[in-house]
Enzyme design. Structure first.
Site, mmCIF file in Angstrom:
data_model
loop_
_atom_site.group_PDB
_atom_site.id
_atom_site.type_symbol
_atom_site.label_atom_id
_atom_site.label_comp_id
_atom_site.label_asym_id
_atom_site.label_seq_id
_atom_site.Cartn_x
_atom_site.Cartn_y
_atom_site.Cartn_z
ATOM 1 C CG HIS A 195 -5.772 1.549 -0.308
ATOM 2 N ND1 HIS A 195 -4.778 2.346 -0.855
ATOM 3 C CD2 HIS A 195 -5.127 0.602 0.413
ATOM 4 C CE1 HIS A 195 -3.608 1.891 -0.488
ATOM 5 N NE2 HIS A 195 -3.768 0.842 0.282
ATOM 6 C CB CYS A 218 -0.932 -0.004 1.200
ATOM 7 S SG CYS A 218 -1.890 -1.538 1.286
#
Lengths: 393, 470
Positions: A334, A81
């Protein structure tokens, strides 16, 4: 080691509207954001000398080279991420090293092509498959339980404070045409949302989205040739944790966050982040993470983030440090390797005074921080952080 | 003297009974959880049997079942790994006969008498499957037992005379294309089978051992129709229900291959030195053997007695839970998800000490304990400087947990948590055999060997937490 502070600047950025972009391939999204960045920078596309492309699922530099026909060095990066920040850091360091005069950092993710709802945890390296294949919310949910237990909060008190954060993010997201989720929500909706991983409900969790963003980096002494309101990179760092869980681990805070914060503040010359940072875009994959990050970054004392939330310290207006002024991961979703650059995009626009909706514009942003994080197991996470500043000369 | 040195049983936690909504019978049966099978239950029984014993001294293992998870791949050595026994012991599966438990005892006794092994562990386990609403459904159950046969510290000497009779009569059967047990009419195999040949082997045994019925303190009798004891006792020369070990049918059901050894364990857990027991078993024939309890029995620590496990039973609220556990009704996960991957055989091979023996590491430099093992110590960065450390027999305390509503599972949510392990180390595991509402910080836990998945025909075993209760 020497610092990256004041060595490079951002002269152009692009950011696509995040969301369920069924109509766009990764190639399409990259063409859009790269040309938006080129236009924003006012450069000729042939001037780009090197590229970094973050993508968690697609391999090789061709991810960027194929759609954009870039016959230059292209590095595909992956750091879960934190991939977007990793991409940015690669471009910054190469320019700071004096090797390139113009580099581009991009990040792209097409999560909605999986055909599944929820995050598609594709197998990477084959495994024995004995470890519980628990989805991301579980790791953070367990930190929430630890947090309540260590600092003496009830789950209800935690959920109330978390709800305030999510409501504020949605208020900001409703003022952002590039966000995925643009409706406002109420605290009751957050607290009573269906349970995902106790005590986190569905509105404590960020969404699954497609997205892409890009940034063009030049050496600081050349930046003014392109624009007056270039944005200065004060720090760009990626830090890993200890490699496992140690005796010191409280299973709440992240050592990778603390290391990254320490590095970033030292690089940027920041002594008191709570006073000196004007805004921050942080990794709110789950509401509890936003709370923990406030403490890991030194914005709040350990165990005191809830008090700061309840006092309105993190609100867009009237607080101390506005957090996730663009809506955060909560409203953007995301797309793994794109998020880090989307965060930088918001700080870039806020410093320039050019956010799309003036209702979201902060006045007088001198220093903005982005925080981006991958993983959830103690000691096994990675943080990417940047600190960006307004031109001072 | 050769005989039983240690013993243990395992009764699954859950029950189907009159308190279960949708259960149409008046009986109660023990039912294995969805993550249990005959291998995992055998491990659980063996752990109760081997408590406080040096595992490196066990030099043989025989697994008996009519429901082995694999038809081709030995089950016994998987159990041996989970018990952390030595690699060079002999392992054997005796499957497909409901009487295999006592057959295996004979093999173990003969082995120890021949001197080719000195401590042979016999484990019997069955996870039985019958059609819902069939006449067999109220009488079958799941369970396991473990008996350690040795030539030292014998708690119950086994007389070398083993009387047996083969008998061809169709009682219960199952072929490899059906998961369900078939049965002939009970009156046939009861009247022509059990009631004919069990008294015969009993009589032969008494004669061989030079004993009369009055010398026998207890009969431990296992057969498909134990309720017919009364008629049987007359045929054995006893009065009515004299001296018969209580049947467990009404509390856990008939646990197949495990039944006879579970009843034996139950008998030993309440017997006294000097008592003579006759063990009678039926299934494709019958066998009989005689045991004499010794003084050594009182020195045995009984861990998790069978009666204690009966007390702890939890009645399922819904019959549908059982249907989903056994995939008698297909169920799906909530949100659409990618099918999980099958395990990589190379990874299973490489990780066997971690996954099956639950080995972690202890740093020789700083003493830090880790699961999984760490070649580079997380605390002091010492490199390849550790000793192997077994976690499976340690207890822990949960310091955080969550209830996962996303992962597909028969009855959501999945409970999981992190625990501080006694002696050192922290680990995260799924928590099973637990009511999610009862999970809390501070809950004592222990490790339990479970079947975590079956993919592409590969049964994947690992350890979960279960609540620790004395």
């Amino acid at each position: 080691m020497i610092s990256i502070k004041d060595r490079v600047a951002i002269i152009g950025m692009g950011c696509i509207r995040f969301g369920e972009r069924w109509d766009q391939s990764p190639d399409d999204m990259l063409v859009d954001v790269v040309y938006e960045a080129i236009e924003d920078a006012g450069i000729d596309r042939e001037a780009i000398q090197a590229a970094w492309i973050g993508s968690s699922r697609m391999a090789m530099g061709q991810v960027l080279g194929r759609p954009l026909k870039l016959r230059i060095p292209i590095t595909r990066v992956e750091n879960a991420c934190a991939g977007g920040t990793e991409s940015f850091r690669g471009a910054c360091y190469a320019v700071a090293a004096g090797i390139y005069d113009i580099a581009i950092a991009a990040g792209v993710e097409k999560l909605k092509d999986s055909g599944y709802s929820g995050l598609d945890i594709r197998g990477g390296q084959p495994s024995s498959e004995v470890e519980p294949a628990l989805p991301p919310p579980t790791g953070f949910a367990m930190r929430a339980i630890s947090y309540c237990h260590k600092y003496g909060y009830s789950v209800e008190q935690l959920k109330e404070a978390s709800a305030k954060l999510m409501v504020e993010s949605h208020k900001n997201g409703s003022l952002n045409p590039r966000a995925h989720f643009r409706r406002t929500i109420t605290e009751e909706q957050v607290i009573n949302a269906p349970m995902i991983a106790y005590p986190l409900g569905v509105l404590d969790c960020c969404g699954i989205s497609d997205g892409a963003a890009a940034a063009i980096i030049v050496p600081i002494d050349k930046a003014k040739e392109y624009r007056d309101d270039y944005v200065v990179v004060k720090s760009a760092t990626v830090n890993f944790g200890s490699g496992g869980w140690t005796k010191k681990d409280d299973f709440i805070h992240f050592d990778n966050n603390k290391c990254a914060a320490e590095t970033a503040y030292r690089e940027a010359g920041i002594k008191d982040p709570r006073k000196e940072i004007d805004m921050a875009i942080v990794h709110d994959c789950f509401s509890i993470n936003q709370l923990i990050i406030m403490e890991d970054l030194g914005f709040s004392q350990e165990g005191a983030a809830i008090e700061d939330v309840n006092a309105g310290f993190f609100k867009l207006r009237g607080g101390g440090i506005p957090i996730n002024t663009d809506g955060g991961l909560k409203c953007f979703g995301h797309p793994i390797a794109a998020s880090g650059l989307r965060m930088i995009y918001e700080v870039y626009k806020q410093i320039q005074g050019k956010t799309e909706k003036p209702e979201r514009q902060l006045s007088n942003v001198k220093l903005g921080l982005t925080h981006n994080m991958g993983g959830h197991l103690p000691g096994l996470c990675i943080t990417g952080m940047t600190i960006l500043g307004r031109r001072e000369d | 003297m050769i005989g039983i040195k240690r013993f243990g049983s395992y009764v699954p936690l859950y029950r189907l009974g009159p308190g279960t909504h949708g259960w149409r019978w008046s009986t109660t049966r023990a039912v294995a959880n969805f993550d249990e099978d005959s291998i995992t239950m055998a491990v659980a029984a063996a752990r109760n049997c081997l408590i406080e014993l040096d595992r490196s001294k066990v030099d043989g293992l025989i697994f008996t079942s009519t429901t082995p998870p694999y038809l081709e791949k030995q089950c016994a050595h998987i159990i041996a790994q989970a018990l952390d026994l030595c690699d060079d012991i002999y392992c054997m599966d005796i499957c497909n006969c409901l009487r295999s438990g006592t057959i295996a005892l004979k093999v173990a006794i003969d082995t120890v008498k021949a001197g080719t092994a000195r401590q042979v562990l016999v484990v019997a386990a069955d996870k039985r499957q019958v059609l819902p609403a069939s006449s067999l459904e109220p009488v079958i159950g799941d369970g396991a037992a473990a008996i350690l046969i040795s030539d030292s510290s014998v708690a119950a000497e086994v007389n070398i005379n083993y009387e047996t009779m083969n008998y061809e009569i169709l009682g219960k059967w199952r072929t490899h294309d059906s998961a369900m047990v078939s049965s002939s009419e009970e009156r046939l195999y009861r009247d022509e089978g059990e009631l004919k040949i069990m008294p015969q082997v009993f009589g032969s045994l008494l004669k061989k051992c030079d004993l009369s019925p009055e010398d026998i303190d207890r009969i431990v009798l296992s057969s498909p129709t134990q309720k017919e004891y009364r008629r049987m006792m007359g045929k054995f020369g006893f009065e009515k229900n004299a001296k018969v070990q209580e049947s467990l049918f009404s509390q856990i059901g008939n646990t197949g291959t495990a039944m006879s050894l579970m009843m034996l364990v139950d008998a030993l857990e309440s017997s006294n030195p000097g008592e003579k027991l006759v063990l009678l078993n039926y299934g494709n024939g019958a066998d009989a053997s005689c045991l004499t309890v010794t003084e050594e029995l009182s020195r045995n620590t009984i861990n998790r007695s069978l009666r204690r496990q009966l007390e702890r039973g939890k009645v399922l609220e819904e019959y549908e839970t059982y249907l989903r556990w056994r995939r008698l009704v297909e169920w799906g996960g909530g949100a659409s998800r990618r099918e999980p991957e099958a395990p990589s055989p190379a990874c299973l091979y490489r990780e066997q000490n971690k996954n099956l023996r639950l080995y972690g590491s202890k740093c020789k430099q700083c003493g830090s304990i880790y699961f999984p093992a760490q070649r580079v110590c997380i605390e002091c960065h010492s490199h390849d400087n550790f000793e192997v450390y077994r976690f499976s027999d340690k207890k822990g305390k949960l310091f955080t947990y969550t209830l996962d509503y996303l992962t597909p599972t028969p009855i959501p949510p999945v409970s999981c948590g992190w625990a501080d392990i006694e002696g050192g180390g922290k680990t995260q595991q799924i928590i099973t055999d637990v009511d999610p509402n009862a999970v809390e910080v501070g809950m004592p836990v222990e490790f339990s060997f479970r079947n975590v998945s079956e993919r592409k025909g590969i049964e994947n075993y690992y350890w979960k937490f279960i609540p620790y209760v004395e």
